[in-house]
Scaffold this motif. Sequence first.
Motif, short mmCIF file in Angstrom:
data_model
loop_
_atom_site.label_atom_id
_atom_site.label_comp_id
_atom_site.label_asym_id
_atom_site.label_seq_id
_atom_site.Cartn_x
_atom_site.Cartn_y
_atom_site.Cartn_z
N ALA A 14 11.90 -13.68 20.56
CA ALA A 14 10.99 -13.59 21.79
C ALA A 14 10.29 -12.42 21.55
CB ALA A 14 11.74 -13.86 22.84
N SER A 15 9.75 -11.61 22.74
CA SER A 15 8.88 -10.51 22.91
C SER A 15 9.48 -9.17 22.17
CB SER A 15 8.59 -10.30 24.45
OG SER A 15 7.64 -11.38 24.64
N VAL A 16 10.54 -9.09 21.70
CA VAL A 16 11.18 -8.11 20.91
C VAL A 16 10.12 -8.01 19.72
CG1 VAL A 16 13.11 -6.93 19.94
CG2 VAL A 16 13.48 -8.02 22.16
N LEU A 17 9.88 -9.00 19.29
CA LEU A 17 8.83 -9.08 18.16
C LEU A 17 7.59 -8.00 18.29
CD1 LEU A 17 5.87 -10.81 18.41
CD2 LEU A 17 7.45 -12.84 18.46
N LYS A 18 7.43 -7.65 19.69
CA LYS A 18 6.27 -6.85 19.79
C LYS A 18 6.78 -5.54 19.34
CE LYS A 18 4.98 -9.99 23.45
NZ LYS A 18 5.03 -10.14 24.93
N LYS A 50 12.89 -2.65 24.88
CA LYS A 50 11.77 -3.94 24.86
C LYS A 50 12.69 -5.27 25.31
CE LYS A 50 7.95 -6.02 24.79
NZ LYS A 50 8.66 -6.88 25.90
N THR A 51 12.22 -6.12 26.14
CA THR A 51 12.97 -7.21 26.34
C THR A 51 12.16 -8.40 25.77
OG1 THR A 51 11.76 -7.38 28.38
CG2 THR A 51 13.81 -6.25 28.41
N GLY A 52 12.76 -9.48 25.65
CA GLY A 52 12.28 -10.67 25.44
C GLY A 52 12.92 -11.97 25.89
N LEU A 53 12.10 -13.12 26.07
CA LEU A 53 12.60 -14.18 27.09
C LEU A 53 11.86 -15.39 26.66
CD1 LEU A 53 14.57 -15.31 29.16
CD2 LEU A 53 12.40 -15.03 30.67
N VAL A 54 12.44 -16.37 26.10
CA VAL A 54 11.72 -17.78 26.07
C VAL A 54 12.89 -18.83 26.51
CG1 VAL A 54 10.16 -17.46 24.32
CG2 VAL A 54 12.47 -18.22 23.47
N SER A 55 12.76 -20.03 26.55
CA SER A 55 13.87 -20.80 27.04
C SER A 55 15.11 -21.05 26.35
CB SER A 55 13.19 -22.44 27.17
OG SER A 55 12.84 -22.90 25.69
N ASN A 56 14.83 -20.67 24.88
CA ASN A 56 16.12 -20.70 24.23
C ASN A 56 16.36 -19.34 23.36
OD1 ASN A 56 14.08 -20.99 22.30
ND2 ASN A 56 15.13 -22.88 21.45
N SER A 57 15.90 -18.24 24.06
CA SER A 57 15.88 -16.79 23.47
C SER A 57 15.82 -15.71 24.83
CB SER A 57 14.74 -16.62 22.56
OG SER A 57 14.91 -15.34 22.00
N GLY A 58 17.08 -15.18 24.58
CA GLY A 58 16.85 -13.90 25.56
C GLY A 58 17.26 -12.68 24.76
N LYS A 97 7.95 6.10 21.98
CA LYS A 97 9.16 6.16 22.67
C LYS A 97 8.79 6.34 24.29
CE LYS A 97 11.03 9.68 20.44
NZ LYS A 97 11.83 10.98 20.11
N LYS A 98 7.66 7.21 24.25
CA LYS A 98 7.23 7.09 25.85
C LYS A 98 6.83 5.71 26.38
CE LYS A 98 3.38 8.86 28.77
NZ LYS A 98 3.15 7.46 29.36
N GLU A 99 6.13 4.78 25.93
CA GLU A 99 5.77 3.41 26.10
C GLU A 99 7.07 2.51 26.21
OE1 GLU A 99 2.55 2.25 26.79
OE2 GLU A 99 2.22 4.45 26.54
N LEU A 100 8.16 2.67 25.30
CA LEU A 100 9.43 2.15 25.60
C LEU A 100 9.88 2.48 26.75
CD1 LEU A 100 10.57 1.93 21.97
CD2 LEU A 100 9.48 -0.15 23.43
N GLY A 101 9.91 3.85 27.04
CA GLY A 101 10.56 4.36 28.19
C GLY A 101 10.10 3.99 29.60
N ASP A 102 8.63 3.59 29.49
CA ASP A 102 8.01 3.05 30.63
C ASP A 102 8.21 1.56 30.93
OD1 ASP A 102 6.96 5.37 31.55
OD2 ASP A 102 4.96 5.15 30.75
N GLN A 103 9.34 0.90 30.24
CA GLN A 103 9.43 -0.46 30.32
C GLN A 103 9.53 -0.78 31.86
OE1 GLN A 103 9.73 -3.97 29.97
NE2 GLN A 103 9.82 -3.23 28.13
N GLY A 104 8.99 -1.95 32.42
CA GLY A 104 9.02 -2.21 33.73
C GLY A 104 10.26 -3.05 34.06
N MET A 105 10.51 -4.03 32.75
CA MET A 105 11.58 -4.94 32.98
C MET A 105 12.91 -4.34 32.86
SD MET A 105 9.07 -8.14 31.47
CE MET A 105 7.43 -8.15 32.26
N ASN A 106 13.53 -4.04 33.66
CA ASN A 106 14.89 -3.58 33.75
C ASN A 106 15.88 -4.82 34.20
OD1 ASN A 106 15.26 -1.02 32.27
ND2 ASN A 106 13.79 -0.46 34.02
#
Length: 476
Positions: A178-182, A395-403, A328-337
């Motif tokens: 999922a979005s961890v591919l980013k 970094k988080t990731g989500l689809v119907s069959n991936s978290g 690292k700064k961008e990853l540290g600004d992750q909004g989706m905790n």
Amino acid sequence: MVGLVAAGALLGSAVAPAPAARADTDPPPITAIADMLQQTMDGLKFQEVIDTDPPTTATAVRALKANSVDKDAKTPEQRAKTYAAAAGNQPISQQPQVDATVIELDANNRPVSAGTVLMSPQYPHGKIIPLDKNFHTSDVRWRQWDDSGWYTNHAQGTIDVVPGRENASTDFMLPYPASVLKLMINFGVLRLVDKGVISLDDTYAYNPTTVSSLCGGATSDTIRNYVDASLTWSSNGASCALLKMLWDHDAVNDLNQTFQNLGLETLQVKETNPANGGHWSNPVTMSSIDTAKLLALINGAPGTVWTASNGNAVTADVLSPSSREFFKKELGDQGMNDVLSTTNWCGADYPAPGIPAVEPQRWIAADGTVTVDGAAYQHDVRPCNANAEVTFAHKTGLVSNSGSDAGIVKSLPGKNGRNYIIAVFSNLGDQYQDPNRPPTAPGAHPVAYSEKYAQLGLAIDKYEASFGGAAAANRR
């Protein structure tokens, strides 16, 4: 159950003697963190989730296979409607796929110990994968994710990710990242920055020649802003723009080769669309161990961090210091905790508390609530921020069959010494929910992930709080 398991692992680690030096010919050891990770995952009983949309006919299976591209195209609103309309609700048909790694770091950010555990119908209690001194294994036959095959083929993949592993003792189908591919996309972008091909402050005009529902239409912005949107609130449009830019510079194949040269052989950005940067499908692969090692390079460490199987000495200089700090700064600004850490749900009865991470101030309104990309979590996070113990650059990731969730955990000043990397991939996306998940309040951001992710994150963090940082060197 998790507390008892973690406590047992803590006690065992506390009394164990320091391991003796081993020869290169010795089999890889089972580390304390691997043992603790396996026990905790087994105790969480991932198989108790429910499936809100199981394929019940051959037609449904064919539809599942047909929809295996551009999986991140759903909006939060569409997901909320799916939750409200879900009628299938039945126990998951078999043990979920879970791929989890923890890498413990010393005071200089060098990896000193690691544990990888794979869970699947073949390994229902979780199988520890012994890692060599380079935090690598050649004894897993990694397979590409197959949406319909997870149901119809007993969760066994048929397409090899790494060639030549036919005789490996473990056969495992990697969950879609999922979005961890980013992480991979942005790593490639910053490699171009370091080469002087582009600058973060360049403006890039994204003009797709074909438009996908995942990527959207034409946009124009600075590369810096695209990276920020891609990493902090997981913008698909920004990420498609960055990936198309990599294609424009003929840099995608070079990126895949770079991962191979670094010994990160499961990290592959394959079969995406040069016309729009989309077509994110199953040939895009990541394992938890290689993702955690990529984060170790982004985090930075002196000297040779590991040696790749081709003999290459791998160093953090694969990115410049300025690019690493920006990443690292961008990853540290992750909004989706809201996965391994659940600060966004501060004070809620559900989901459970996760890694006690601070929520970046940029997302917090005057009333203490968090809104990310227009989605409001409706919980005052200020009490949790006041009691936070760590930062979590992830970094988080989500689809119907991936978290999924992967990042770097470090103690806040005055807190117990955590310094570790955690990466978790699973097929438990938002199609799979906990039986005790409450209804979503009107207008609120839905709880998309099983709270078992947060329970796993908290158990690992408590363990690392007691035995983290440089002390990990004595547990390798």
